[in-house]
Design a protein around this motif. Structure first.
Motif, PDB file in Angstrom:
ATOM      1  N   CYS A   1       0.850  -1.195   0.000  1.00 18.29           N
ATOM      2  CA  CYS A   1       0.000   0.000   0.000  1.00 18.29           C
ATOM      3  C   CYS A   1       0.890   1.250   0.000  1.00 18.29           C
ATOM      4  CB  CYS A   1      -0.897   0.049   1.238  1.00 18.29           C
ATOM      5  SG  CYS A   1      -2.131  -1.250   1.305  1.00 18.29           S
ATOM      6  N   LYS A   2       0.453   2.256  -0.744  1.00 16.03           N
ATOM      7  CA  LYS A   2       1.172   3.528  -0.780  1.00 16.03           C
ATOM      8  C   LYS A   2       0.184   4.661  -0.990  1.00 16.03           C
ATOM      9  CE  LYS A   2       4.757   6.259  -0.822  1.00 16.03           C
ATOM     10  NZ  LYS A   2       5.571   6.439   0.396  1.00 16.03           N
ATOM     11  N   LYS A   3       0.291   5.687  -0.119  1.00 12.83           N
ATOM     12  CA  LYS A   3      -0.562   6.865  -0.232  1.00 12.83           C
ATOM     13  C   LYS A   3       0.307   8.108  -0.346  1.00 12.83           C
ATOM     14  CE  LYS A   3      -4.194   4.916   2.725  1.00 12.83           C
ATOM     15  NZ  LYS A   3      -4.955   5.088   3.992  1.00 12.83           N
ATOM     16  N   TYR A   4      -0.185   9.087  -1.080  1.00 16.05           N
ATOM     17  CA  TYR A   4       0.448  10.403  -1.146  1.00 16.05           C
ATOM     18  C   TYR A   4      -0.514  11.410  -0.512  1.00 16.05           C
ATOM     19  CZ  TYR A   4       3.633   8.334  -4.586  1.00 16.05           C
ATOM     20  OH  TYR A   4       4.566   7.551  -5.208  1.00 16.05           O
ATOM     21  N   LYS A   5       0.020  12.211   0.402  1.00 18.84           N
ATOM     22  CA  LYS A   5      -0.826  13.164   1.114  1.00 18.84           C
ATOM     23  C   LYS A   5      -0.335  14.589   0.901  1.00 18.84           C
ATOM     24  CE  LYS A   5      -1.931   9.949   4.900  1.00 18.84           C
ATOM     25  NZ  LYS A   5      -1.896   9.748   6.374  1.00 18.84           N
ATOM     26  N   ASN A   6      -1.267  15.501   0.776  1.00 21.56           N
ATOM     27  CA  ASN A   6      -0.972  16.921   0.891  1.00 21.56           C
ATOM     28  C   ASN A   6      -2.073  17.556   1.729  1.00 21.56           C
ATOM     29  OD1 ASN A   6      -3.228  17.465  -0.805  1.00 21.56           O
ATOM     30  ND2 ASN A   6      -1.953  17.326  -2.646  1.00 21.56           N
ATOM     31  N   LYS A   7      -2.052  18.870   1.873  1.00 24.11           N
ATOM     32  CA  LYS A   7      -3.015  19.507   2.776  1.00 24.11           C
ATOM     33  C   LYS A   7      -4.438  19.490   2.236  1.00 24.11           C
ATOM     34  CE  LYS A   7      -2.060  24.216   1.098  1.00 24.11           C
ATOM     35  NZ  LYS A   7      -1.657  25.578   1.518  1.00 24.11           N
ATOM     36  N   TYR A   8      -4.588  19.132   0.957  1.00 27.05           N
ATOM     37  CA  TYR A   8      -5.913  19.135   0.351  1.00 27.05           C
ATOM     38  C   TYR A   8      -6.550  17.749   0.304  1.00 27.05           C
ATOM     39  CZ  TYR A   8      -4.423  23.770  -1.162  1.00 27.05           C
ATOM     40  OH  TYR A   8      -3.956  25.059  -1.185  1.00 27.05           O
ATOM     41  N   ARG A   9      -5.730  16.740   0.015  1.00 28.57           N
ATOM     42  CA  ARG A   9      -6.333  15.416  -0.135  1.00 28.57           C
ATOM     43  C   ARG A   9      -5.293  14.318   0.014  1.00 28.57           C
ATOM     44  NH1 ARG A   9      -6.368  13.119  -5.647  1.00 28.57           N
ATOM     45  NH2 ARG A   9      -4.883  14.252  -6.947  1.00 28.57           N
ATOM     46  N   THR A  10      -5.777  13.091   0.102  1.00 22.26           N
ATOM     47  CA  THR A  10      -4.931  11.902   0.140  1.00 22.26           C
ATOM     48  C   THR A  10      -5.211  11.065  -1.101  1.00 22.26           C
ATOM     49  OG1 THR A  10      -4.905  11.816   2.555  1.00 22.26           O
ATOM     50  CG2 THR A  10      -4.385   9.775   1.380  1.00 22.26           C
ATOM     51  N   LYS A  11      -4.163  10.754  -1.851  1.00 22.91           N
ATOM     52  CA  LYS A  11      -4.313   9.926  -3.043  1.00 22.91           C
ATOM     53  C   LYS A  11      -3.760   8.534  -2.766  1.00 22.91           C
ATOM     54  CE  LYS A  11      -2.943   9.318  -7.851  1.00 22.91           C
ATOM     55  NZ  LYS A  11      -2.122   9.794  -8.978  1.00 22.91           N
ATOM     56  N   ILE A  12      -4.570   7.530  -3.025  1.00 30.76           N
ATOM     57  CA  ILE A  12      -4.122   6.144  -2.864  1.00 30.76           C
ATOM     58  C   ILE A  12      -3.471   5.707  -4.168  1.00 30.76           C
ATOM     59  CG2 ILE A  12      -4.821   3.772  -2.440  1.00 30.76           C
ATOM     60  CD1 ILE A  12      -7.172   4.863  -0.826  1.00 30.76           C
ATOM     61  N   ALA A  13      -2.162   5.507  -4.132  1.00 35.16           N
ATOM     62  CA  ALA A  13      -1.425   5.089  -5.331  1.00 35.16           C
ATOM     63  C   ALA A  13      -1.449   3.572  -5.501  1.00 35.16           C
ATOM     64  CB  ALA A  13       0.016   5.582  -5.265  1.00 35.16           C
ATOM     65  N   LEU A  14      -1.284   2.846  -4.410  1.00 34.87           N
ATOM     66  CA  LEU A  14      -1.331   1.383  -4.431  1.00 34.87           C
ATOM     67  C   LEU A  14      -2.206   0.905  -3.282  1.00 34.87           C
ATOM     68  CD1 LEU A  14       2.443   0.525  -5.057  1.00 34.87           C
ATOM     69  CD2 LEU A  14       0.616   0.622  -6.761  1.00 34.87           C
ATOM     70  N   ASP A  15      -3.098  -0.024  -3.585  1.00 30.87           N
ATOM     71  CA  ASP A  15      -4.079  -0.480  -2.600  1.00 30.87           C
ATOM     72  C   ASP A  15      -4.046  -2.001  -2.504  1.00 30.87           C
ATOM     73  OD1 ASP A  15      -6.213  -0.807  -0.915  1.00 30.87           O
ATOM     74  OD2 ASP A  15      -7.727   0.005  -2.280  1.00 30.87           O
ATOM     75  N   ASN A  16      -3.227  -2.515  -1.548  1.00 33.10           N
ATOM     76  CA  ASN A  16      -3.126  -3.954  -1.302  1.00 33.10           C
ATOM     77  C   ASN A  16      -2.749  -4.742  -2.561  1.00 33.10           C
ATOM     78  OD1 ASN A  16      -3.833  -4.420   1.587  1.00 33.10           O
ATOM     79  ND2 ASN A  16      -5.680  -3.316   0.979  1.00 33.10           N
ATOM     80  N   ILE A  17      -1.613  -4.379  -3.147  1.00 25.99           N
ATOM     81  CA  ILE A  17      -1.115  -5.050  -4.349  1.00 25.99           C
ATOM     82  C   ILE A  17      -0.369  -6.330  -3.968  1.00 25.99           C
ATOM     83  CG2 ILE A  17       0.433  -4.862  -6.335  1.00 25.99           C
ATOM     84  CD1 ILE A  17      -1.923  -3.052  -6.603  1.00 25.99           C
TER      85      ILE A  17
END
Length: 282
Positions: A10-26
């Motif tokens: 799993c990998k997420k990218y976060k900033n002050k506006y939103r969280t983007k899920i790049a990888l979800d249980n691969i």
């Protein structure tokens, strides 16, 4: 033997506006001598996955083994990584490769050999800043293959290449596979994946929505076989696998009226779009 094992990455990218899920249980594995294609449009997590496997990014959770263990200096000695950067722009093609050859203590003959294979030998003294995007792509592949690694991780290796050089690279990758090399490549080109990959992974919104051999996926998502005929008079006809249609096809063939005949199987692109639109995530 599994050269790569990936479990619940799993990998997420976060900033002050939103969280983007790049990888979800691969999760997946790759066997020795296999070409695995990770396919999907831009932004679905393909490059993020390669960066994790090469140690450039850390996952938020999950684990992976590569070449029999955790990533280490010894791993890099047997790992070829092709990303979209890392060239010395002010140096020539040949000098770029010679620098890396010295690092790995590789004979300069290997440099010339790769330049000839990738059709860059006549351009060897040309500076990187003067290269076209396709020429740069071939140079990046040369650098990746220089130390004859056992595992290749290639990020869109044929992007920006013309048809002639794309075919040449496909032939080279197939040759490497026959020599026992293992290859993971990312691509958004479904036809490329179909032509050279033993198995493919469809990524959508960071998730694996399908995995399998191209021909098996075509059979899976083509429950009703259809046939298309072109008659010698130029007429096109379509048939299903019903008894009546098969008898008509047989009669046309017997009377030598058929110019071409083929099954209308779905492409990988058709299958991907069906899965995305149908919401059949795994």
């Amino acid at each position: 033997m599994d050269v790569v094992q990936v479990s619940e990455l799993c990998k997420k990218y976060k900033n002050k506006y939103r969280t983007k899920i790049a990888l979800d249980n691969i999760s997946f594995s790759v066997k020795k001598g296999e070409i695995l294609g990770i396919i999907g449009p831009s932004g679905v997590g393909k490059t993020t996955l390669l960066k994790i496997l090469t140690g450039q990014l850390l996952p938020d959770s999950g684990q992976f083994d590569i070449l029999g263990g955790k990533i280490s200096q010894k791993t890099y000695e047997n790992l070829g990584i092709m990303m979209s950067d890392g060239l010395y722009e002010t140096l020539s093609i040949k000098y770029n490769l010679q620098l890396f050859a010295e690092i790995f203590n590789i004979n300069s003959k290997r440099v010339d050999q790769l330049l000839k294979i990738t059709d860059l030998y006549e351009l060897r003294n040309k500076k990187v800043t003067k290269l076209s995007s396709g020429e740069k792509q071939r140079l990046l592949l040369c650098r990746t293959l220089l130390h004859q690694p056992q595992l290749l991780l290639l990020d869109e290796p044929t992007s920006r290449l013309d048809p002639k050089n794309t075919v040449a690279i496909h032939e080279l990758l197939s040759k490497l596979k026959r020599e026992g090399k293992t290859i993971i490549l990312t691509t958004h080109d479904m036809l490329e994946a179909e032509q050279i990959c033993d198995r493919v992974i469809f990524l959508h919104q960071g998730r694996v929505i399908e995995i399998g051999r191209p021909y098996e996926l075509k059979l899976k998502y083509n429950p009703k076989v259809k046939y298309e005929l072109m008659l010698k008079n130029g007429e096109f006809l379509k048939f299903t696998e019903t008894r009546g249609d098969l008898l008509q096809i047989s009669a046309l063939l017997e009377n030598k009226k058929v110019a071409t005949l083929h099954t209308c199987e779905p492409t990988l692109n058709d299958i991907f779009l069906k899965l995305v639109k149908g919401g059949k995530d795994k």
